[in-house]
Design an enzyme around this catalytic site. Structure first.
Site, short mmCIF file in Angstrom:
data_model
loop_
_atom_site.label_atom_id
_atom_site.label_comp_id
_atom_site.label_asym_id
_atom_site.label_seq_id
_atom_site.Cartn_x
_atom_site.Cartn_y
_atom_site.Cartn_z
N ALA A 14 0.80 -1.22 0.00
CA ALA A 14 0.00 0.00 0.00
C ALA A 14 0.84 1.27 0.00
CB ALA A 14 -0.94 -0.01 1.21
N PHE A 25 -4.10 0.64 4.92
CA PHE A 25 -4.94 0.05 5.97
C PHE A 25 -4.61 0.66 7.33
CE2 PHE A 25 -6.27 -4.26 3.94
CZ PHE A 25 -7.01 -3.56 3.01
N ASP A 83 -5.80 -1.59 -6.29
CA ASP A 83 -6.15 -0.31 -6.89
C ASP A 83 -5.96 -0.22 -8.40
OD1 ASP A 83 -3.33 0.14 -7.19
OD2 ASP A 83 -3.27 1.12 -5.23
N HIS A 98 -4.25 -9.92 -4.33
CA HIS A 98 -5.55 -9.77 -3.68
C HIS A 98 -6.62 -9.29 -4.66
CE1 HIS A 98 -2.84 -9.29 -0.01
NE2 HIS A 98 -3.33 -10.50 -0.02
#
Length: 184
Positions: A14, A25, A83, A98
């Site tokens: 991320a 997160f 994303d 994911h």
């Protein structure tokens, strides 16, 4: 490909997308618990609200300089992000462990992630680089190592002779110079 140049594979978390304005997160307390198959079954309306919030957080976001540098140098990417920014930047080889939020393939906690594809890419890259006698570098970008997958992936790469390079802060400014230094 010049065998004197190293073969680089990127593992991204991320932190690479934070500079694009997408919260991690850690920035959204409790979100991990809500992205679970059990939570979805028990609280479907709240789950839908959380997913919509994630989509809203990603709407209109663009790849940053780190995403673009990986794409410009045709670096294969294994990402834990959902994303789609690597593809938007033009990366051709991307394994989304994911899934992807926009195309509906996002993997929840408690579901089978696409880890096998990630390890397959690592092992194929290992074999190819070894045949060409290239140095192998796993470039870890923007990950906190809080997942078993990230730790296992790095350990597997190290076991197979990969060098490890980490850029976990300021990826937007540090990835391009790293690639330029190592690929000249």
């Amino acid at each position: 490909m010049d065998s004197k140049k190293p073969f680089i594979l990127a593992l991204t978390g991320a932190g690479i997308s934070k500079a694009s304005g997408i919260p991690t997160f850690q920035d959204i307390p409790g979100i991990k618990d809500k992205l679970d198959v059990r939570y979805r079954a028990q609280h479907p309306e709240e789950f839908d609200r959380v997913v919509q919030q994630m989509k809203d957080n990603m709407r209109g976001k663009e790849p940053n300089a780190a995403h673009r540098a990986l794409a410009a140098h045709d670096i294969p990417v294994v990402t834990m992000n959902v994303d789609g920014l690597h593809q938007k930047a033009g990366s051709r080889t991307v394994v989304e462990c994911h899934g992807n939020l926009e195309d509906g393939t996002m993997v929840l906690y408690g579901e089978q992630a696409f880890y096998e594809q990630a390890f397959d890419l690592l092992l194929r890259a290992t074999d190819g680089a070894d045949k060409r006698r290239q140095k192998k570098i796993l470039l870890v970008i923007g990950t906190s190592y809080e997942t078993q997958f990230a730790n296992a992936f790095v350990q597997t790469a190290l076991y197979h002779g990969w060098a490890l390079a980490e850029i976990n802060h300021d990826a937007e400014h540090l990835v391009a110079p790293f690639l330029e230094r190592n690929l000249k």
